[in-house]
Every structure is written in C-alpha cells, then in structure tokens.
Design a protein around this motif. Sequence first.
Motif, mmCIF file in Angstrom:
data_model
loop_
_atom_site.group_PDB
_atom_site.id
_atom_site.type_symbol
_atom_site.label_atom_id
_atom_site.label_comp_id
_atom_site.label_asym_id
_atom_site.label_seq_id
_atom_site.Cartn_x
_atom_site.Cartn_y
_atom_site.Cartn_z
ATOM 1 N N MET A 176 29.348 30.305 25.956
ATOM 2 C CA MET A 176 28.644 30.740 24.398
ATOM 3 C C MET A 176 28.133 29.464 24.382
ATOM 4 O O MET A 176 28.686 28.150 24.370
ATOM 5 N N SER A 177 27.087 29.213 23.688
ATOM 6 C CA SER A 177 26.273 28.209 23.265
ATOM 7 C C SER A 177 26.789 27.593 22.044
ATOM 8 O O SER A 177 27.413 28.153 21.318
ATOM 9 N N TYR A 178 26.423 26.302 22.026
ATOM 10 C CA TYR A 178 26.853 25.648 20.533
ATOM 11 C C TYR A 178 26.194 26.151 19.150
ATOM 12 O O TYR A 178 26.835 26.283 18.377
ATOM 13 N N THR A 179 25.138 26.801 19.554
ATOM 14 C CA THR A 179 24.236 27.653 18.305
ATOM 15 C C THR A 179 24.898 28.738 18.167
ATOM 16 O O THR A 179 25.271 28.985 17.135
ATOM 17 N N THR A 180 25.342 29.577 19.069
ATOM 18 C CA THR A 180 26.136 30.793 18.860
ATOM 19 C C THR A 180 27.653 30.449 18.208
ATOM 20 O O THR A 180 28.033 31.289 17.346
ATOM 21 N N GLU A 181 28.247 29.322 18.736
ATOM 22 C CA GLU A 181 29.670 29.065 17.825
ATOM 23 C C GLU A 181 29.281 28.772 16.554
ATOM 24 O O GLU A 181 30.222 29.090 15.559
ATOM 25 N N LEU A 182 28.260 28.001 16.090
ATOM 26 C CA LEU A 182 27.958 27.751 14.822
ATOM 27 C C LEU A 182 27.666 28.946 13.836
ATOM 28 O O LEU A 182 28.222 29.322 13.028
ATOM 29 N N ILE A 183 26.874 29.854 14.722
ATOM 30 C CA ILE A 183 26.471 31.105 13.729
ATOM 31 C C ILE A 183 27.590 32.003 13.570
ATOM 32 O O ILE A 183 27.637 32.465 12.607
ATOM 33 N N ASP A 184 28.441 32.146 14.508
ATOM 34 C CA ASP A 184 29.649 32.957 14.511
ATOM 35 C C ASP A 184 30.590 32.351 13.382
ATOM 36 O O ASP A 184 31.116 33.060 12.739
ATOM 37 N N PHE A 185 30.647 31.231 13.642
ATOM 38 C CA PHE A 185 31.785 30.453 12.654
ATOM 39 C C PHE A 185 31.329 30.685 11.112
ATOM 40 O O PHE A 185 31.980 31.135 10.280
ATOM 41 N N VAL A 186 29.737 30.403 10.868
ATOM 42 C CA VAL A 186 29.483 30.659 9.582
ATOM 43 C C VAL A 186 29.519 32.224 9.072
ATOM 44 O O VAL A 186 29.888 32.392 8.069
ATOM 45 N N LYS A 187 29.145 32.968 10.008
ATOM 46 C CA LYS A 187 29.133 34.424 9.635
ATOM 47 C C LYS A 187 30.466 34.820 9.252
ATOM 48 O O LYS A 187 30.975 35.462 8.463
ATOM 49 N N ASN A 188 31.567 34.377 10.164
ATOM 50 C CA ASN A 188 33.000 35.026 9.863
ATOM 51 C C ASN A 188 33.523 34.343 8.928
ATOM 52 O O ASN A 188 34.187 35.296 8.216
ATOM 53 N N ARG A 189 33.275 33.104 8.627
ATOM 54 C CA ARG A 189 34.053 32.534 7.403
ATOM 55 C C ARG A 189 33.293 33.249 6.072
ATOM 56 O O ARG A 189 34.069 33.387 5.154
ATOM 57 N N ARG A 190 31.972 33.460 6.130
ATOM 58 C CA ARG A 190 31.293 33.951 4.846
ATOM 59 C C ARG A 190 32.083 35.597 4.700
ATOM 60 O O ARG A 190 32.541 35.810 3.561
ATOM 61 N N ASP A 191 32.365 36.271 5.713
ATOM 62 C CA ASP A 191 32.634 37.483 5.605
ATOM 63 C C ASP A 191 34.375 37.537 5.198
ATOM 64 O O ASP A 191 34.682 38.195 4.488
ATOM 65 N N GLN A 192 34.863 36.507 5.625
ATOM 66 C CA GLN A 192 36.546 36.343 5.342
ATOM 67 C C GLN A 192 36.723 35.965 4.085
ATOM 68 O O GLN A 192 37.676 36.512 3.275
ATOM 69 N N LEU A 193 35.536 35.072 3.361
ATOM 70 C CA LEU A 193 35.489 35.030 1.946
ATOM 71 C C LEU A 193 34.907 36.101 1.065
ATOM 72 O O LEU A 193 35.061 36.167 -0.191
ATOM 73 N N GLY A 194 34.376 37.268 1.616
ATOM 74 C CA GLY A 194 33.955 38.030 0.855
ATOM 75 C C GLY A 194 32.309 37.748 0.384
ATOM 76 O O GLY A 194 32.261 38.295 -0.748
ATOM 77 N N LEU A 195 31.799 36.758 0.792
ATOM 78 C CA LEU A 195 30.504 36.267 0.024
ATOM 79 C C LEU A 195 29.297 37.028 1.014
ATOM 80 O O LEU A 195 29.400 37.075 2.039
ATOM 81 N N THR A 196 28.350 37.288 0.072
ATOM 82 C CA THR A 196 27.032 37.746 0.607
ATOM 83 C C THR A 196 26.260 36.432 1.119
ATOM 84 O O THR A 196 26.657 35.314 0.627
ATOM 85 N N GLN A 197 24.982 36.594 1.823
ATOM 86 C CA GLN A 197 24.325 35.540 2.088
ATOM 87 C C GLN A 197 23.866 34.838 0.822
ATOM 88 O O GLN A 197 23.655 33.566 0.680
ATOM 89 N N GLN A 198 23.508 35.416 -0.249
ATOM 90 C CA GLN A 198 22.952 34.857 -1.484
ATOM 91 C C GLN A 198 23.908 34.096 -2.290
ATOM 92 O O GLN A 198 23.958 33.053 -2.742
ATOM 93 N N GLU A 199 25.254 34.664 -2.354
ATOM 94 C CA GLU A 199 26.416 33.919 -2.812
ATOM 95 C C GLU A 199 26.712 32.753 -2.006
ATOM 96 O O GLU A 199 26.802 31.643 -2.760
ATOM 97 N N LEU A 200 26.598 32.618 -0.889
ATOM 98 C CA LEU A 200 26.629 31.398 0.171
ATOM 99 C C LEU A 200 25.977 30.397 -0.327
ATOM 100 O O LEU A 200 26.195 29.375 -0.399
ATOM 101 N N ALA A 201 24.632 30.886 -0.221
ATOM 102 C CA ALA A 201 23.453 29.880 -0.484
ATOM 103 C C ALA A 201 23.569 29.279 -1.824
ATOM 104 O O ALA A 201 23.585 28.038 -2.229
ATOM 105 N N GLU A 202 23.988 29.946 -2.966
ATOM 106 C CA GLU A 202 24.189 29.602 -4.345
ATOM 107 C C GLU A 202 25.294 28.574 -4.159
ATOM 108 O O GLU A 202 25.184 27.502 -4.915
ATOM 109 N N ARG A 203 26.447 28.884 -3.608
ATOM 110 C CA ARG A 203 27.553 27.909 -3.599
ATOM 111 C C ARG A 203 27.478 26.615 -2.964
ATOM 112 O O ARG A 203 27.759 25.433 -3.145
ATOM 113 N N ALA A 204 26.538 26.983 -2.011
ATOM 114 C CA ALA A 204 26.248 25.618 -1.045
ATOM 115 C C ALA A 204 25.093 24.755 -1.609
ATOM 116 O O ALA A 204 24.973 23.649 -1.103
#
Length: 73
Positions: free
Chosen positions: A1-29
């Motif tokens: 697994m590449s480092y980029t893939t690890e980062l992508i998977d981490f962000v997607k998984n954490r966003r999903d775990q928190l029940g955030l949409t991409q828009q909500e994540l963008a706003e909070r960040a």
Amino acid sequence: MSYTTELIDFVKNRRDQLGLTQQELAERAGVGIRFVRDLEQGKESLRLDKVNQVLVLFGHKMGPIKIEDRDEL
C-alpha cells in the motif's frame, strides 16, 4: 500500500466513522470542498498545510515517518 493510499483511506474512513459528508468535513476543517475531493481522489500535489487542517480534526498531523530497511543517504 502506498503512503498516498494510506492517507486517502485514513481520511475517508474517519470521515465515514464520524458521519460527515465531504462538504461538512471541508467546512469544519476550513478548506474548500474541492480540496477534500482532491485529497480523497489521490491528487498528487496538495498543500501540506491544508492536509494538516483536515487531519487535525482527527487528532493527527503529517510528519516524517521512518521507513524500515531504508539505507541512509
């Protein structure tokens, strides 16, 4: 697994775990929705400060990681 893939998977998984949409994540960040989409799609050139703005929401930040079995320069 590449480092980029690890980062992508981490962000997607954490966003999903928190029940955030991409828009909500963008706003909070404090980043744009386009940045979150680019990050999750693995765009090769992203601003590190913005990556950290997203990761800080999950209690993480980017940093140097020792690669095992790597010869020194």
